[in-house]
Design an enzyme around this catalytic site. Structure first.
Site, PDB file in Angstrom:
ATOM      1  N   CYS A  86       0.836  -1.199   0.000  1.00  0.00           N
ATOM      2  CA  CYS A  86       0.000   0.000   0.000  1.00  0.00           C
ATOM      3  C   CYS A  86       0.878   1.260   0.000  1.00  0.00           C
ATOM      4  O   CYS A  86       1.548   1.534  -0.979  1.00  0.00           O
ATOM      5  CB  CYS A  86      -0.974  -0.048   1.176  1.00  0.00           C
ATOM      6  SG  CYS A  86      -2.359   1.063   0.995  1.00  0.00           S
ATOM      7  N   HIS A 195      -3.435  -5.766   1.192  1.00  0.00           N
ATOM      8  CA  HIS A 195      -2.758  -5.954   2.476  1.00  0.00           C
ATOM      9  C   HIS A 195      -2.717  -7.425   2.902  1.00  0.00           C
ATOM     10  O   HIS A 195      -3.629  -7.871   3.605  1.00  0.00           O
ATOM     11  CB  HIS A 195      -3.505  -5.175   3.561  1.00  0.00           C
ATOM     12  CG  HIS A 195      -3.337  -3.698   3.474  1.00  0.00           C
ATOM     13  ND1 HIS A 195      -2.341  -3.012   4.140  1.00  0.00           N
ATOM     14  CD2 HIS A 195      -4.044  -2.760   2.793  1.00  0.00           C
ATOM     15  CE1 HIS A 195      -2.443  -1.717   3.880  1.00  0.00           C
ATOM     16  NE2 HIS A 195      -3.463  -1.537   3.066  1.00  0.00           N
ATOM     17  N   GLU A 197      -1.028  -8.723   5.183  1.00  0.00           N
ATOM     18  CA  GLU A 197      -0.926  -8.829   6.641  1.00  0.00           C
ATOM     19  C   GLU A 197      -2.291  -8.747   7.317  1.00  0.00           C
ATOM     20  O   GLU A 197      -2.431  -9.087   8.483  1.00  0.00           O
ATOM     21  CB  GLU A 197       0.031  -7.751   7.193  1.00  0.00           C
ATOM     22  CG  GLU A 197      -0.553  -6.367   7.367  1.00  0.00           C
ATOM     23  CD  GLU A 197      -0.664  -5.559   6.061  1.00  0.00           C
ATOM     24  OE1 GLU A 197      -0.480  -6.139   4.971  1.00  0.00           O
ATOM     25  OE2 GLU A 197      -0.936  -4.351   6.149  1.00  0.00           O
TER      26      GLU A 197
END
Lengths: 219, 78
Positions: A86, A195, A197
């Protein structure tokens, strides 16, 4: 694999990345403050999402001049792994570690939702555990994820198979050819808008982000 | 002191979603003749008098402008 998570003023996904590397992947992990210049001992550096320097001027434009970025360049030149997620992706393009630029989403909205991400190339260090064409359920959260580059760069990206991820189905932000993630020519620097994560534990609704970490840990 | 005015705007051919949205708002207001609305940035600064053009151009290329998506021009007024 030793992970370093870079922290810029305004990063806000640094703790998520740290948590996944340290507690989910169970790898030695440390934070690296943007004023630091020592990345020795690390195998993979993550530039996390957020709003480094408040997105002033352009996303990633100021972070690029942080002292740590010179070290990240040398780190990448030495063949070690760099992942920009990002805002991290935006910083990598501004720093010239990846080609092109990320500008305002086509519909101006900040988009925060799960999308289907298509693996466009599984012959990278970041996708080797995936199949080409496989889709991953991973969230995006950005206002400026609209990837663009000139025709010559796009040709290069295709020729070198640097397009790693595309959006499956509807293109959420207007990015060129639905590009969601690219790597450098050498294949050790990855930038992606989604993302992983945030999709690495069942409690978060998807564990598909693990495919990327797992690929990396096979190295 | 010299007053420097830097204008940064989206490159021709690069989609400008802000410009498009503002254009449609203008149309909604009745200004149907408005077309090709593009939105950029205006940056001003002061520099000591002298020939600053080369330095300002350098500032643009190094930081103020991302040449992948933006074009620029600037004026230096004594």
């Amino acid at each position: 694999m030793k992970f370093g998570v870079i922290v810029f003023p305004g990063s806000n996904c640094d703790q998520d990345c740290y948590h996944v590397a340290k507690n989910v992947l169970k790898q030695p992990t440390k934070y690296v403050w943007h004023q630091e210049t020592d990345l020795s001992g690390l195998d993979c550096v993550i530039l996390p999402g957020g709003f480094s320097y408040g997105d002033y001027l352009r996303t990633g434009a100021i972070a690029r001049f942080s002292p740590v970025m010179e070290a990240v360049k040398k780190f990448a030149d030495s063949g070690k792994y760099v992942i920009g997620i990002c805002n991290g992706f935006q910083v990598l393009t501004e720093a010239g570690l990846l080609p092109g630029a990320l500008h305002r989403n086509r519909d101006l909205h900040f988009i925060c939702r799960h999308i289907e991400l298509k693996v466009a190339n599984n012959k990278t260090a970041f996708t080797s555990a995936c199949k080409t064409g496989q889709t991953l359920n991973i969230p995006i959260a950005h206002g400026e994820g609209n990837y663009t580059c000139d025709a010559a760069t796009l040709k290069e990206l295709k020729k070198n198979k640097q397009i790693v991820f595309t959006y499956a189905g509807e293109n959420p932000n207007g990015s060129l050819q639905s590009i969601a993630g690219i790597c450098n020519k050498r294949g050790n620097v990855l930038g992606m808008m989604p993302h992983p994560e945030r999709a690495s534990e069942a409690a978060l609704g998807s564990v598909d982000g693990m495919m990327i970490w797992r690929s990396l840990l096979k190295r | 002191m010299a007053r420097v005015k830097v204008f940064v705007y989206p490159k021709k051919g690069v989609l400008d979603p802000q410009g498009k949205t503002v254009e449609s708002a203008l149309h909604t207001l009745g200004y149907k003749k408005a077309s090709n609305v593009r939105i950029g940035k205006y940056i001003e600064m002061e520099l000591p008098d002298g020939d600053n053009k080369k330095m300002v151009d350098e500032m643009c290329r190094k930081l103020l402008v991302n040449s992948v998506i933006e074009d620029y021009h600037f004026e230096v007024a004594a």
